[in-house]
Enzyme design. Structure first.
Site: not given
Ligand code: PLP
Length: 397
Positions: A129, A198, A223-224, A372
């Site tokens: 990400f 992560d 939040y997921k 997705r």
């Molecule tokens: C959703 C997600 C994030 C989100 O980062 P924020 O700081 O909350 O915006 C980061 N890394 C991964 C791998 C994600 O899936």
């Protein structure tokens, strides 16, 4: 009724988690985007109302103590802990995932000894990400390390006595591929480096086993699959044996051994508290605390079993309903390599997703050509899955 719709009905009636859906506020939309923003748990609105009206509105400053505001980051960290296989006292909730990636990665390089000890490389998942990649680049630059971006499969080949830290994703956000956390963590350890994971796309969807697999540091969002609400605070795990040496690059007053001593010099608090920075975001944090009540009596193993059954069934329904050649599944078929989402490559994917959403099937589009679909076993059922695949098939005619 079609054979698949009948099967869906049977699967739903045998589903031990079917009743958990009632703990959420939902409608008849098929919601397959819980891997982006989890649905609203029914207990949250009332809790937020109480936090705002009574705790803030009437107790005001007293709530830092009397309503447990000050200790919320570690208290809620202990609620997240069992969901990721961690014993209490190793997780604090707060800040965003991006900020926690920074704390964890710089902290990891420092734990490893950094360039002075000959460990001057940071390895990052090249398919990550984007935010993780950006932060890793900056963390490497700040610590005097070189960044090596490689695919998770290539990680074992680039590890050496020069590796300080490795940042990996448990589940790839685009393809839904589940990476081998135990195996890669051991490989990182064999090279004498620190493993940072992560968990954004795995926590709440499958067992993680942080303690059991010897993970050093981990971060994730809430939040997921943890349904904490838009922008709810993330978390940081610091393995107990590293806590005394964990040297945060953001040593705010909330992580001071004596925060109200107002000292000019910094002395870190013991334990997971070292991961804290500044004043916590209480409204979001206490909404998250209420949201985590949906896990009462729910085991992550049962969630994983249902998740695999849902994604298997979705793939089967897609094969039955979608014309040959219209979509290509980029999510691995093997259970050991699959997270809780299915990603389908498709022509004009953005337009296809727009039409699906108009028809009450909500997933998301990921650049450049991926549809997705995320499956949150706490509230998605087999009839939802059958309907989503059927409508996808109709959309692609
Ligand atoms: C959703 C997600 C994030 C989100 O980062 P924020 O700081 O909350 O915006 C980061 N890394 C991964 C791998 C994600 O899936």
């Amino acid at each position: 009724m079609s054979e698949l719709a009948l099967r869906a009905e049977k699967l739903d009636s045998a589903d031990e988690l079917a009743g958990v859906r009632a703990r959420f506020v939902l409608d008849d939309v098929v919601y397959l985007d819980g891997n982006s923003l989890g649905a609203l748990p029914a207990a949250v609105p009332e809790r937020v109302e109480d936090v705002v009206r009574r705790q803030w509105g009437s107790l005001r400053i007293r709530s830092w103590g009397e309503s447990g505001w000050w200790t919320a980051p570690e208290r809620i960290g202990d609620l997240v802990a069992p969901l990721v296989g961690a014993a209490a006292g190793q997780i604090v909730v707060g800040d965003s995932t991006s900020v926690n990636v920074f704390k964890a990665l710089v902290g990891a390089v420092r734990l490893a000894g950094g360039p002075e000890s000959g460990r001057d490389e940071v390895v990052v998942d090249a398919t990550t990400f984007p935010t993780d990649g950006y932060i890793a680049e900056s963390a490497a630059r700040m610590t005097g390390c070189t960044l090596r971006a490689v695919t998770p499969a290539e990680v074992p080949d680039v590890l050496s006595e020069r590796t300080a830290a490795v940042l990996l994703n448990h589940v790839d956000y685009r393809t839904g591929r589940l990476h081998d956390l135990p195996g890669l963590t051991s490989a990182v350890h064999a090279a004498g480096a620190i493993a940072v994971w992560d968990l954004c796309h795995s926590a709440g969807a499958l067992p993680v086993g942080l303690d059991a697999h010897g993970v050093d540091l981990a971060v994730g969002c809430t939040y997921k699959y943890l349904n904490g609400g838009p922008g709810s605070p993330a978390y940081l795990y610091v393995r107990r044996e590293h806590q005394d040496r964990f040297d945060s690059p953001l040593p705010g007053w909330n992580s001071h051994a004596e925060p109200f001593g107002m000292r000019t010099s910094y002395a870190p608090a013991p334990g997971a508290l070292r991961g804290r920075v500044g004043t916590p975001d209480i409204l979001s944090m206490l909404a998250l605390e209420a949201a985590l009540e949906v896990w009462d009596g729910v085991s992550v193993e049962a969630v994983r079993a249902k998740s695999l059954a849902l994604t298997d069934f979705f793939l089967e329904c897609v094969s039955a309903y979608v014309d040959e050649g219209r979509v290509e599944c980029v999510t691995p078929r093997a259970h050991a390599e699959r997270g809780s989402q299915v990603a389908l490559r498709c022509e004009n994917a953005d337009d296809v997703m727009r039409r699906l959403i108009e028809r009450g099937v909500v997933g998301d589009f990921r650049h450049p050509d991926v549809l997705r679909f995320g499956f949150t076993p706490l509230y998605v059922g087999f009839a939802d899955v059958e309907r989503a695949a059927r409508i996808l098939g109709e959309t692609l005619i």
